[in-house]
Design an enzyme around this catalytic site. Structure first.
Site, PDB file in Angstrom:
ATOM      1  N   CYS A   1      -5.255  14.955 -19.189  1.00 47.44           N
ATOM      2  CA  CYS A   1      -5.236  13.986 -20.302  1.00 47.44           C
ATOM      3  C   CYS A   1      -4.636  12.651 -19.877  1.00 47.44           C
ATOM      4  O   CYS A   1      -4.681  11.685 -20.624  1.00 47.44           O
ATOM      5  CB  CYS A   1      -4.463  14.570 -21.497  1.00 47.44           C
ATOM      6  SG  CYS A   1      -2.675  14.626 -21.261  1.00 47.44           S
TER       7      CYS A   1
ATOM      8  N   PRO B   1       3.301  -4.028  15.899  1.00 50.00           N
ATOM      9  CA  PRO B   1       3.446  -3.827  17.352  1.00 50.00           C
ATOM     10  C   PRO B   1       2.105  -3.640  18.055  1.00 50.00           C
ATOM     11  O   PRO B   1       2.000  -3.748  19.268  1.00 50.00           O
ATOM     12  CB  PRO B   1       4.311  -2.565  17.453  1.00 50.00           C
ATOM     13  CG  PRO B   1       4.254  -1.911  16.129  1.00 50.00           C
ATOM     14  CD  PRO B   1       3.916  -2.949  15.127  1.00 50.00           C
TER      15      PRO B   1
ATOM     16  N   ALA C   1       8.653  -4.430  11.931  1.00 48.47           N
ATOM     17  CA  ALA C   1       9.152  -5.042  10.695  1.00 48.47           C
ATOM     18  C   ALA C   1      10.666  -5.271  10.754  1.00 48.47           C
ATOM     19  O   ALA C   1      11.148  -6.368  10.447  1.00 48.47           O
ATOM     20  CB  ALA C   1       8.799  -4.137   9.515  1.00 48.47           C
TER      21      ALA C   1
ATOM     22  N   ASP D   1       6.147   4.655  -1.271  1.00 49.29           N
ATOM     23  CA  ASP D   1       7.591   4.907  -1.315  1.00 49.29           C
ATOM     24  C   ASP D   1       8.259   3.830  -2.171  1.00 49.29           C
ATOM     25  O   ASP D   1       7.597   2.905  -2.648  1.00 49.29           O
ATOM     26  CB  ASP D   1       8.177   4.941   0.122  1.00 49.29           C
ATOM     27  CG  ASP D   1       8.032   3.614   0.866  1.00 49.29           C
ATOM     28  OD1 ASP D   1       7.561   3.620   2.022  1.00 49.29           O
ATOM     29  OD2 ASP D   1       8.396   2.560   0.309  1.00 49.29           O
TER      30      ASP D   1
ATOM     31  N   HIS E   1      -1.542   1.466  -4.248  1.00 45.51           N
ATOM     32  CA  HIS E   1      -1.930   2.869  -4.068  1.00 45.51           C
ATOM     33  C   HIS E   1      -1.025   3.833  -4.813  1.00 45.51           C
ATOM     34  O   HIS E   1      -0.979   5.014  -4.512  1.00 45.51           O
ATOM     35  CB  HIS E   1      -1.990   3.217  -2.573  1.00 45.51           C
ATOM     36  CG  HIS E   1      -3.126   2.524  -1.886  1.00 45.51           C
ATOM     37  ND1 HIS E   1      -3.161   2.306  -0.529  1.00 45.51           N
ATOM     38  CD2 HIS E   1      -4.262   1.959  -2.379  1.00 45.51           C
ATOM     39  CE1 HIS E   1      -4.290   1.649  -0.217  1.00 45.51           C
ATOM     40  NE2 HIS E   1      -4.959   1.420  -1.323  1.00 45.51           N
TER      41      HIS E   1
ATOM     42  N   GLN F   1       0.844  -1.194   0.000  1.00 47.11           N
ATOM     43  CA  GLN F   1       0.000   0.000   0.000  1.00 47.11           C
ATOM     44  C   GLN F   1       0.883   1.249   0.000  1.00 47.11           C
ATOM     45  O   GLN F   1       0.374   2.354  -0.174  1.00 47.11           O
ATOM     46  CB  GLN F   1      -0.887   0.046   1.249  1.00 47.11           C
ATOM     47  CG  GLN F   1      -1.880  -1.093   1.384  1.00 47.11           C
ATOM     48  CD  GLN F   1      -2.551  -1.072   2.738  1.00 47.11           C
ATOM     49  OE1 GLN F   1      -3.443  -0.275   3.008  1.00 47.11           O
ATOM     50  NE2 GLN F   1      -2.113  -1.948   3.633  1.00 47.11           N
TER      51      GLN F   1
HETATM   52  C1  BV8 Z   1     -11.976   3.358  -3.528  1.00 46.01           C
HETATM   53  C2  BV8 Z   1      -2.142   6.964  -1.244  1.00 46.01           C
HETATM   54  C3  BV8 Z   1     -13.939   3.474  -4.784  1.00 46.01           C
HETATM   55  C4  BV8 Z   1      -2.369   8.380  -0.781  1.00 46.01           C
HETATM   56  C5  BV8 Z   1      -3.831   5.838   0.031  1.00 46.01           C
HETATM   57  C6  BV8 Z   1     -15.141  -0.080   1.147  1.00 46.01           C
HETATM   58  C7  BV8 Z   1     -14.809  -0.511  -0.132  1.00 46.01           C
HETATM   59  C8  BV8 Z   1     -14.157   0.350  -1.007  1.00 46.01           C
HETATM   60  C9  BV8 Z   1     -13.834   1.652  -0.602  1.00 46.01           C
HETATM   61  C10 BV8 Z   1     -14.165   2.077   0.663  1.00 46.01           C
HETATM   62  C11 BV8 Z   1     -14.815   1.217   1.529  1.00 46.01           C
HETATM   63  N1  BV8 Z   1     -15.007   1.886   2.689  1.00 46.01           N
HETATM   64  C12 BV8 Z   1     -14.483   3.129   2.579  1.00 46.01           C
HETATM   65  C13 BV8 Z   1     -13.987   3.272   1.355  1.00 46.01           C
HETATM   66  C14 BV8 Z   1     -13.359   4.491   0.882  1.00 46.01           C
HETATM   67  C15 BV8 Z   1     -11.869   4.540   1.145  1.00 46.01           C
HETATM   68  C16 BV8 Z   1     -11.462   4.023   2.492  1.00 46.01           C
HETATM   69  O1  BV8 Z   1     -11.082   2.861   2.634  1.00 46.01           O
HETATM   70  N2  BV8 Z   1     -11.514   4.888   3.477  1.00 46.01           N
HETATM   71  C17 BV8 Z   1     -11.112   4.518   4.819  1.00 46.01           C
HETATM   72  C18 BV8 Z   1     -10.417   5.718   5.470  1.00 46.01           C
HETATM   73  C19 BV8 Z   1     -12.349   4.082   5.584  1.00 46.01           C
HETATM   74  N3  BV8 Z   1     -11.168   3.813   0.102  1.00 46.01           N
HETATM   75  C20 BV8 Z   1     -10.873   4.485  -1.017  1.00 46.01           C
HETATM   76  O2  BV8 Z   1     -11.186   5.628  -1.221  1.00 46.01           O
HETATM   77  C21 BV8 Z   1     -10.119   3.714  -2.091  1.00 46.01           C
HETATM   78  N4  BV8 Z   1     -10.792   3.899  -3.328  1.00 46.01           N
HETATM   79  O3  BV8 Z   1     -12.453   2.571  -2.814  1.00 46.01           O
HETATM   80  O4  BV8 Z   1     -12.584   3.831  -4.646  1.00 46.01           O
HETATM   81  C22 BV8 Z   1     -14.241   3.494  -6.193  1.00 46.01           C
HETATM   82  C23 BV8 Z   1     -14.697   2.339  -6.787  1.00 46.01           C
HETATM   83  C24 BV8 Z   1     -15.030   2.377  -8.113  1.00 46.01           C
HETATM   84  C25 BV8 Z   1     -14.886   3.557  -8.844  1.00 46.01           C
HETATM   85  C26 BV8 Z   1     -14.380   4.705  -8.242  1.00 46.01           C
HETATM   86  C27 BV8 Z   1     -14.053   4.686  -6.900  1.00 46.01           C
HETATM   87  C28 BV8 Z   1      -8.733   4.264  -2.304  1.00 46.01           C
HETATM   88  C29 BV8 Z   1      -7.919   4.148  -1.072  1.00 46.01           C
HETATM   89  C30 BV8 Z   1      -6.470   4.551  -1.366  1.00 46.01           C
HETATM   90  C31 BV8 Z   1      -6.150   5.860  -0.695  1.00 46.01           C
HETATM   91  N5  BV8 Z   1      -4.731   6.154  -0.849  1.00 46.01           N
HETATM   92  N6  BV8 Z   1      -2.534   6.067  -0.174  1.00 46.01           N
HETATM   93  C32 BV8 Z   1      -1.159   8.948  -0.083  1.00 46.01           C
HETATM   94  O5  BV8 Z   1      -0.277   8.165   0.372  1.00 46.01           O
HETATM   95  O6  BV8 Z   1      -1.126  10.184   0.045  1.00 46.01           O
HETATM   96  S1  BV8 Z   1      -4.272   5.086   1.467  1.00 46.01           S
HETATM   97  C33 BV8 Z   1      -3.033   5.287   2.601  1.00 46.01           C
HETATM   98  O7  BV8 Z   1      -3.620   5.089   3.868  1.00 46.01           O
HETATM   99  C34 BV8 Z   1      -1.935   4.256   2.543  1.00 46.01           C
HETATM  100  O8  BV8 Z   1      -1.579   3.923   1.244  1.00 46.01           O
HETATM  101  C35 BV8 Z   1      -2.497   3.094   3.290  1.00 46.01           C
HETATM  102  O9  BV8 Z   1      -3.246   2.271   2.474  1.00 46.01           O
HETATM  103  C36 BV8 Z   1      -3.404   3.772   4.254  1.00 46.01           C
HETATM  104  C37 BV8 Z   1      -2.729   3.865   5.602  1.00 46.01           C
HETATM  105  O10 BV8 Z   1      -2.854   2.612   6.129  1.00 46.01           O
HETATM  106  P1  BV8 Z   1      -1.552   1.841   6.656  1.00 46.01           P
HETATM  107  O11 BV8 Z   1      -0.583   1.645   5.552  1.00 46.01           O
HETATM  108  O12 BV8 Z   1      -2.061   0.675   7.362  1.00 46.01           O
HETATM  109  O13 BV8 Z   1      -0.890   2.857   7.649  1.00 46.01           O
HETATM  110  P2  BV8 Z   1      -1.443   3.288   9.060  1.00 46.01           P
HETATM  111  O14 BV8 Z   1      -0.688   4.506   9.429  1.00 46.01           O
HETATM  112  O15 BV8 Z   1      -2.920   3.290   9.044  1.00 46.01           O
HETATM  113  O16 BV8 Z   1      -1.029   2.080  10.029  1.00 46.01           O
HETATM  114  C38 BV8 Z   1       0.337   1.781  10.217  1.00 46.01           C
HETATM  115  C39 BV8 Z   1       0.351   0.437  10.912  1.00 46.01           C
HETATM  116  O17 BV8 Z   1       1.709   0.058  11.076  1.00 46.01           O
HETATM  117  C40 BV8 Z   1      -0.266   0.466  12.304  1.00 46.01           C
HETATM  118  O18 BV8 Z   1      -1.067  -0.693  12.487  1.00 46.01           O
HETATM  119  C41 BV8 Z   1       0.963   0.432  13.234  1.00 46.01           C
HETATM  120  O19 BV8 Z   1       0.678  -0.258  14.435  1.00 46.01           O
HETATM  121  C42 BV8 Z   1       1.943  -0.333  12.396  1.00 46.01           C
HETATM  122  N7  BV8 Z   1       3.346  -0.026  12.668  1.00 46.01           N
HETATM  123  C43 BV8 Z   1       3.878   1.148  13.099  1.00 46.01           C
HETATM  124  N8  BV8 Z   1       5.229   1.023  13.144  1.00 46.01           N
HETATM  125  C44 BV8 Z   1       5.526  -0.232  12.720  1.00 46.01           C
HETATM  126  C45 BV8 Z   1       4.336  -0.902  12.413  1.00 46.01           C
HETATM  127  N9  BV8 Z   1       4.303  -2.166  11.954  1.00 46.01           N
HETATM  128  C46 BV8 Z   1       5.488  -2.796  11.806  1.00 46.01           C
HETATM  129  N10 BV8 Z   1       6.685  -2.223  12.080  1.00 46.01           N
HETATM  130  C47 BV8 Z   1       6.730  -0.953  12.535  1.00 46.01           C
HETATM  131  N11 BV8 Z   1       7.930  -0.379  12.816  1.00 46.01           N
END
Ligand code: BV8
Length: 272
Positions: free
Chosen positions: A138, A239, A256, A112, A127, A109
């Site tokens: 375009c 974690p 990780a 980077d 993503h 996801q």
């Molecule tokens: C779409 C690029 C529809 C941007 C990103 C159900 C079905 C479909 C869609 C939805 C749905 N419900 C809601 C939606 C809409 C939405 C969504 O999911 N919203 C959420 C907030 C509820 N989804 C969308 O909009 C998607 N598109 O569905 O389109 C559609 C269909 C047809 C036609 C047209 C449209 C698109 C989603 C993509 C968004 N873009 N990234 C950018 O980077 O600027 S998402 C972005 O957030 C990341 O890429 C990643 O996916 C997400 C963050 O999540 P994580 O990677 O998990 O990171 P997070 O910080 O949350 O957690 C970090 C974890 O690591 C923690 O658990 C922590 O404990 C752990 N951690 C910390 N340190 C460590 C560690 N683990 C290991 N080692 C460590 N050291």
């Protein structure tokens, strides 16, 4: 043996026995490289915005300079970061398994390039990428030279301030659009080629390692459950607990960079 060390051994055994491993990574995979996760409090100038607010086409149309600057700042920050031991362990394990006619495929996801710089090939960036650009109108792919910040200033607020005046360049093909990052914004479809490849790999794998994701963003968050439905074992490395923790075959509480080298490269892992 403690429960966790039991779990570690089970995870190592699962990796040693697997022929097709899929690794699903989120922002936590890059946290130990210094890349803030999505849920980290936004720093400095971005404290007043949430990523969900900035990572949308609406935000870009409303204020192209602000959103374009945010992505350039993130790209330059990532360029200043190094792959961590987890990225490197995945790169080594992927090559070792390939030598034994086994596979380790990475679906991330993350936007980077640290998996690639850590020596691994990535099957799918579901993503998008901070280092790909296209015309917002375009759709023509575009190149953009990131430029370099003064040493030590990358990721600083001064760097941000300087960049916030940066407007996205005009498209050289259609002449009326402007460049946007090759990122999947909220509300946008995932790149079909990448997401289909991810789904196929998950359906065919016998083990899914889910590393560093809160599992909150759909449809990417559905992939570990597809692995379980397809009969694969799922090992979660995080974690903190997530909605997947209760469903995973094995849940390892750790990071990780701490856990992946031992799991993948010590005996019983990818070297067996
Ligand atoms: C779409 C690029 C529809 C941007 C990103 C159900 C079905 C479909 C869609 C939805 C749905 N419900 C809601 C939606 C809409 C939405 C969504 O999911 N919203 C959420 C907030 C509820 N989804 C969308 O909009 C998607 N598109 O569905 O389109 C559609 C269909 C047809 C036609 C047209 C449209 C698109 C989603 C993509 C968004 N873009 N990234 C950018 O980077 O600027 S998402 C972005 O957030 C990341 O890429 C990643 O996916 C997400 C963050 O999540 P994580 O990677 O998990 O990171 P997070 O910080 O949350 O957690 C970090 C974890 O690591 C923690 O658990 C922590 O404990 C752990 N951690 C910390 N340190 C460590 C560690 N683990 C290991 N080692 C460590 N050291």
């Amino acid at each position: 043996m403690t429960l966790q060390s039991d779990q570690h051994q089970t995870a190592r055994d699962l990796i040693g026995a697997a022929s097709r491993v899929v690794v699903l990574t989120g922002a936590g995979m890059s946290a130990e490289s210094g890349v803030p996760t999505f849920r980290d409090a936004q720093t400095g100038l971005w404290e007043r915005f949430s990523p969900e607010q900035l990572a949308t086409e609406e935000a870009f149309r409303a204020d192209p300079e602000l959103v374009w600057s945010w992505y350039l700042w993130r790209a330059r920050m990532v360029r200043a970061c190094e792959p961590n031991a987890g990225h490197r362990a995945l790169g080594v394990a992927q090559n070792r398994l390939a030598e034994r006619c086994r596979s380790l495929q990475i679906v991330t996801q993350n936007v980077d390039d640290l998996h690639e710089r850590g020596g691994a090939e990535v099957l799918a960036h579901v993503h998008g990428s901070l280092f790909e650009y296209r015309c917002a109108d375009c759709g023509a792919p575009a190149d953009f030279e990131l430029g370099t910040a003064e040493p030590g200033s990358v990721g600083s607020e001064e760097d941000l301030e300087r960049m916030m005046q940066v407007a996205p360049p005009a498209c050289e093909r259609c002449m009326h659009g402007v460049m946007r990052p090759g990122i999947v914004w909220f509300g946008e479809m995932l790149p079909p080629e990448d997401f289909n490849a991810a789904q196929t790999a998950v359906e065919k794998c016998d083990l899914a390692l889910v590393v560093g994701t809160s599992g909150l963003v759909q449809p990417a968050a559905s992939l570990p459950y597809l692995a379980l439905e397809s009969g694969a074992a799922v090992v979660e490395i995080n974690p903190e607990s997530t909605p997947l923790s209760e469903e995973a075959t094995v849940t390892l509480r750790g990071t990780a960079a701490e856990l992946l080298p031992g799991l993948l490269l010590e005996s019983g892992g990818a070297s067996s």
